[in-house]
Design an enzyme around this catalytic site. Structure first.
Site, PDB file in Angstrom:
ATOM      1  N   ILE A 619      -3.693   2.910   6.420  1.00 36.77           N
ATOM      2  CA  ILE A 619      -4.070   2.229   7.672  1.00 36.77           C
ATOM      3  C   ILE A 619      -4.624   0.834   7.438  1.00 36.77           C
ATOM      4  CG2 ILE A 619      -4.484   4.378   8.917  1.00 36.77           C
ATOM      5  CD1 ILE A 619      -7.460   4.040   8.372  1.00 36.77           C
ATOM      6  N   GLY A 620      -4.782   0.416   6.198  1.00 39.89           N
ATOM      7  CA  GLY A 620      -5.299  -0.922   5.948  1.00 39.89           C
ATOM      8  C   GLY A 620      -5.482  -1.166   4.468  1.00 39.89           C
ATOM      9  N   ALA A 621      -6.035  -2.339   4.161  1.00 40.48           N
ATOM     10  CA  ALA A 621      -6.282  -2.733   2.781  1.00 40.48           C
ATOM     11  C   ALA A 621      -7.732  -3.134   2.647  1.00 40.48           C
ATOM     12  CB  ALA A 621      -5.372  -3.881   2.366  1.00 40.48           C
ATOM     13  N   PHE A 624     -10.905  -3.324  -2.794  1.00 39.90           N
ATOM     14  CA  PHE A 624     -10.561  -2.744  -4.093  1.00 39.90           C
ATOM     15  C   PHE A 624      -9.263  -1.947  -4.061  1.00 39.90           C
ATOM     16  CE2 PHE A 624     -15.192  -3.201  -4.039  1.00 39.90           C
ATOM     17  CZ  PHE A 624     -15.373  -3.954  -5.180  1.00 39.90           C
ATOM     18  N   GLU A 626      -6.268   0.355  -1.199  1.00 35.65           N
ATOM     19  CA  GLU A 626      -5.826   0.715   0.140  1.00 35.65           C
ATOM     20  C   GLU A 626      -6.845   1.604   0.845  1.00 35.65           C
ATOM     21  OE1 GLU A 626      -0.984   0.733  -0.524  1.00 35.65           O
ATOM     22  OE2 GLU A 626      -2.113   2.581  -0.850  1.00 35.65           O
ATOM     23  N   VAL A 627      -6.810   1.553   2.188  1.00 37.11           N
ATOM     24  CA  VAL A 627      -7.615   2.434   3.028  1.00 37.11           C
ATOM     25  C   VAL A 627      -6.651   3.350   3.773  1.00 37.11           C
ATOM     26  CG1 VAL A 627      -9.315   2.591   4.868  1.00 37.11           C
ATOM     27  CG2 VAL A 627      -9.388   0.670   3.268  1.00 37.11           C
ATOM     28  N   LYS A 645     -10.935   5.615   0.938  1.00 38.42           N
ATOM     29  CA  LYS A 645     -10.803   4.340   0.239  1.00 38.42           C
ATOM     30  C   LYS A 645     -10.365   4.610  -1.194  1.00 38.42           C
ATOM     31  CE  LYS A 645     -14.301   1.864   2.924  1.00 38.42           C
ATOM     32  NZ  LYS A 645     -15.534   1.053   2.864  1.00 38.42           N
ATOM     33  N   ASP A 738     -25.036  -8.198   5.281  1.00 38.65           N
ATOM     34  CA  ASP A 738     -23.720  -8.594   5.809  1.00 38.65           C
ATOM     35  C   ASP A 738     -23.450  -7.887   7.131  1.00 38.65           C
ATOM     36  OD1 ASP A 738     -21.324  -9.870   6.015  1.00 38.65           O
ATOM     37  OD2 ASP A 738     -20.267  -8.605   4.577  1.00 38.65           O
TER      38      ASP A 738
END
Length: 928
Positions: A619-621, A624, A626-627, A645, A738
């Site tokens: 579903i994403g990057a 460190f 891919e997610v 993750k 953050d």
């Protein structure tokens, strides 16, 4: 606004360049017969003649006035139009006055008609097209200004007519005589055009006029060499008279080039000069301590030994490192040292000098060998980046020689390969009281006595004279003390079956040290017969001695192992916890105090078997790897959706440590508004971190996709959840550093949870992520970070509150980028000048007021997260307070702290949507 009005304004902006004419046909220059087509043959007749300068010309005449019903036609040859849309016809002719002709019928005329006929090729014949008004197109009936009689010479009339739009390859002109006595001396066909011109450093080509006299023809331009566009598109308008009007867009000279030839060229800066930015400015001599021998320089490189800081402008002088601090004074107080010094004699031409303290411990009799001080040595206010010219050093060892280097550094010290200049001071500490006794053990208890033992202090700071044991009944304030010469003692005269609180401290010639942490021991409820005690006394003493030796051995082994596994910073942290943390209160522990990251992750995170995890889709990057979205099914538990993750292949040991650190941090948290860690898989390939799955993803993108779909109450509910999560983290002494909408996740029930614990702080220096900047060292999200954290690296819960205020603004603006498209440097300058973000559109006044409180410059004056949660709860209970909306413009920055006179106001170039930028192009910042 009318076209005439627009042209009158634009004529002030651009000097009018008068158009030129280009001829398509001119009968005056014919050297042979024209041989135009006539109908009938008795009509028009070609005649040779002379003009006023006695040059031979070919003319056509007709004078059949005495015959009624005249219809005489004259047609020119085919005239190519060359792509123009509108042409002009200039006719020179003379006409005889009908009154001067005797005995003529009443059909005599003094006018003639002008026609044209379009065709794609020269296809006309003597009979085609037919000699009638249709298919010819009538231009006008031409009448003379003056006619002539036989008694005077002929009067020449000049008439100009135009027609269009033309669409075919060419056309014919036709002249119809209906009974006049006239001579067509010459006919000239031409068109008008705007000539090539240069305006605003852009070249515009020659352009023909439009189809109508009022038409404006667009001409696209191109920047002159060494110029670039500053506003697009580049275009000028050519009007019907061949004049350039209405400039749009402009170019400007590139960096390294300056205007020349009355702003029509951009010429290179000569050697020894430079121009750092594009624009109308001129080249300047190189700043001090810089030079260039090249042409067209946009920067003058610094001379050897001189530098510019990353934040310095190209036109600033090159500077160098400062000299060493002067007049260092030290004052020793037992195991503490006070240092003071004067500023360097030479600050390198800069005003940003700060100081670093390097502490070294030296061996006595070791030839002056010195090594860095242990991490438990405390330097106040801090070791690095001191703006003050003083420091206090504590927790030194007694009777030890130390050397302190006070380094002077400035904004270019990092550029210099040499070690910073420093001043050195050597001191020897005095006698000091011993440190605290680390632990107290109960060896044996009876109904009236307790046998105690303890380890000596880790830092005795001299010879221990004796120990003081303090004890009192639990729950009572009155206490008793006894002394002991060794690290054990027997306390007598106690009550049976009673709990006692016990503490021990050591004494040297410098005085008593700190007490050990209070421990609770209890006496027995029943007393033993005295005979039995005497009979078993040898056995008891022997057993106690043996047990004591075993316990001491075990404690020593445990302490040695603990010291090998953990760094000095962790030991220091553990000591601080013992001294300052209330028992039973859970406090965040930094995983980086562990030498081995596996130890930290296994202590705080649960290891999951690989068979329990199923990855369904990517579903994403992440930073460190891919997610993924997947499912987690553990024995005895319901299957749940999870986010996974992954650590990409080929990772370095540092990347693995940083990756697992996030799991070590998340594993310590348990709150409904903080992302929940399910566990880790460190024995698999790849290494995985498994967390709860948040269906709606990151908060900023979720809000942008649902712009305007949520009520103010729903948005405040989201903000309340984020504040609750941050309140929990701050109470655990965790500083996020953050906090931003991109690091808050949203589930299907619109519950917001704080996430991303630490990853942004481990970005490499070559990271291309524009959200973070390394100009000040390390990666900092400038738009979300408090000014003291940017300038001095002061990250606290108060700086997290500043970031929370930015998150509030993001939520109420449905994911708008804070400070729009301002650069990071512009954002820092604006915040430093007390400019603050304005209220988003339809934002309640109370919410924007809370944002402004979060952005107070003094961090101690900002609200705590607990106060923020309480405030939002009150607003949710009192919905009417959320209906009062501020009237300030949502596109203007606010300046906190007074209003300046109008002539002193500054204007900032802001981003936002295109409409917002247009509205703000001439808007000044609002001040409150």
């Amino acid at each position: 606004m009318t076209m005439d009005y627009l042209l009158s304004i634009c004529s002030l902006l651009l000097p009018v360049v008068f158009g030129v004419e280009e001829t398509l046909m001119d009968s005056k220059w014919a050297t042979t017969e024209l041989a135009w087509t006539t109908y009938p043959e008795s009509g028009w007749e070609e005649v040779s003649g002379y003009d006023d300068n006695m040059n031979p010309i070919r003319t056509y005449q007709v004078c059949n006035v005495k015959e009624p019903n005249q219809n005489n036609w004259l047609r020119t040859d085919f005239i190519p139009r060359k792509g123009v849309l509108r042409v002009y016809v200039e006719l020179k002719f003379s006409v005889r006055d009908c009154a001067s002709i005797p005995n003529i019928p009443g059909s005599c005329k003094e006018t003639f008609n002008l026609f044209y006929y379009e065709a794609d090729r020269d296809s006309a014949t003597e009979s085609s097209p037919p000699w009638r008004e249709n298919p010819y197109v009538k231009v006008d009936t031409i009448a003379p200004d003056e006619s002539f009689s036989l008694l005077v010479s002929g009067r020449v009339n000049t008439k100009v007519r135009s027609f269009g739009p033309l669409s075919k390859e060419g056309f014919y002109l036709a002249f119809q005589d209906l009974g006049a006595c006239m001579s067509l001396i010459s006919a000239r066909v031409f068109f008008k055009k705007c000539s090539t011109t240069i305006a605003s450093f852009a070249v515009f080509p020659e352009t023909a006029t439009g189809a109508e006299a009022t038409s404006l023809v667009i001409a696209s331009g191109a920047c002159v060499p060494n110029a670039i566009e500053v506003s697009v598109p580049l275009k000028l308008y050519c009007n019907g008279d061949g004049e350039w009007m209405v400039p749009v867009g402009s170019c400007t000279c590139m960096a390294g080039f300056e205007p020349a030839m009355k702003d029509t060229q951009c010429q290179a800066c000569p050697p020894g000069t430079f121009k750092s930015e594009q624009g109308q400015g001129f080249c300047s001599p190189c700043p001090p301590h810089s030079r260039t021998s090249a042409r067209a320089s946009n920067l003058c490189p610094c001379q050897n030994g001189f530098y510019r800081a990353d934040a310095d402008s190209p036109d600033s002088a090159c500077t160098t490192v400062p000299s060493a601090p002067q007049n260092v004074i030290s004052s020793v107080n037992e195991t503490s040292v006070s240092l003071e010094w004067a500023e360097p004699r030479d600050q390198g031409g800069r005003r940003d000098v700060v100081y670093n303290i390097v502490c070294k411990k030296c061996l006595h009799g070791g030839g002056g060998t010195c090594s860095r001080c242990d991490s438990n040595v405390d330097v106040s206010p801090r070791r690095l980046g001191l703006a003050e010219r003083w420091a206090a050093v504590r927790n030194l060892q007694a009777h030890t020689r130390y050397s302190f280097e006070i380094q002077a550094v400035n904004g270019v010290s990092a550029k210099s390969p040499a070690t910073p200049n420093y001043a050195t001071v050597n001191i020897t500490t005095n006698q000091a009281a011993p440190s605290a006794v680390p632990t107290v053990l109960l060896m044996r208890a009876t109904s009236g006595t307790m046998s105690l033992s303890w380890l000596p202090p880790e830092q005795p700071n001299g010879v221990i004279l004796d120990y003081e044991i303090k004890y009192h009944e639990k729950g009572k304030a009155f206490s008793h003390t006894v002394t002991a010469q060794h690290s054990s003692a027997r306390v007598e005269g106690l009550k049976a079956g009673t709990a006692y609180m016990v503490q021990v401290r050591a004494r040297t010639v410098a005085g008593y040290g700190r007490y050990s942490f209070p421990v609770e021991f209890s006496t027995n409820e029943h007393s033993d017969p005295e005979r039995s005690v005497q009979d078993h006394l040898p056995l008891i003493v022997g057993s106690a001695t043996a047990g004591f030796v075993v316990i001491i051995a075990l404690v020593v082994i445990a302490v040695v192992c603990l010291r090998k596994q953990r760094t000095g910073s962790e030991l220091e942290y553990t000591e601080k916890l013992q001294q300052y943390v209330t028992p039973g209160v859970k406090v965040y522990i930094d995983p980086f105090t562990y030498e081995d990251p596996n130890e930290a992750v296994h202590e705080f995170a649960r290891e999951i078997d690989i068979s329990c995890v199923k990855i369904e889709e990517v579903i994403g990057a992440g930073e460190f790897g891919e997610v993924c979205r997947g499912r987690l099914k553990q024995p005895g538990r319901k299957e749940v959706a999870v986010a996974i993750k992954t650590l990409k292949a080929g990772y370095t040991e540092r990347q693995r440590r940083d990756f697992l650190a996030e799991a070590s941090i998340m594993g310590q948290f348990d709150h409904p508004n903080v992302i929940h860690l399910e566990g880790v898989l460190t024995r698999s390939c790849p290494v995985l971190i498994v967390t709860e799955f948040m269906e709606n993803g990151a908060l900023d993108s979720f809000l942008r996709m649902n712009d305007g779909r949520f009520t103010v109450t729903q948005l405040v509910g989201m903000l309340r959840g984020i504040a609750s999560g941050m309140k929990y983290l701050s109470e655990m002494n965790y500083v996020h550093r953050d906090l931003a909408a991109r690091n808050v996740l949203v589930n299907s029930n619109l519950v917001c949870k704080v996430s991303d614990f630490g990853l942004s702080r481990f970005l490499d220096d070559n990271s291309s992520d524009p959200t973070y900047t390394s100009s000040l060292g390390g990666k900092i999200p400038i738009r979300w970070t408090a000014p003291e954290a940017i300038a001095f690296r002061k990250f606290t819960s108060a700086s997290d509150v500043w970031s929370y205020g930015i998150v509030m603004w993001e939520v109420m603006s449905f994911g708008e980028r804070p400070y729009w498209d301002m650069s990071n440097q512009d954002v820092m300058n604006a915040v430093e000048q007390d400019y603050r973000l304005p209220p988003p559109m339809d934002c309640p006044t109370v919410l924007h007021q809370l944002m402004l409180e979060c952005w107070l410059k003094e961090r101690n004056q900002r609200p705590k997260f607990g106060q923020i949660v309480s405030t939002l709860d009150k607003l949710l209970r009192n919905a009417a307070s959320l209906k009062v909306v501020t009237s300030s413009h949502s596109g203007d920055l606010l300046q906190v702290g007074g209003t300046l006179p109008g002539h002193q106001r500054k204007s900032l170039t802001l981003g936002g949507t295109q409409d917002m930028r247009q509205q703000m192009s001439q808007t000044l910042p609002i001040r409150v």
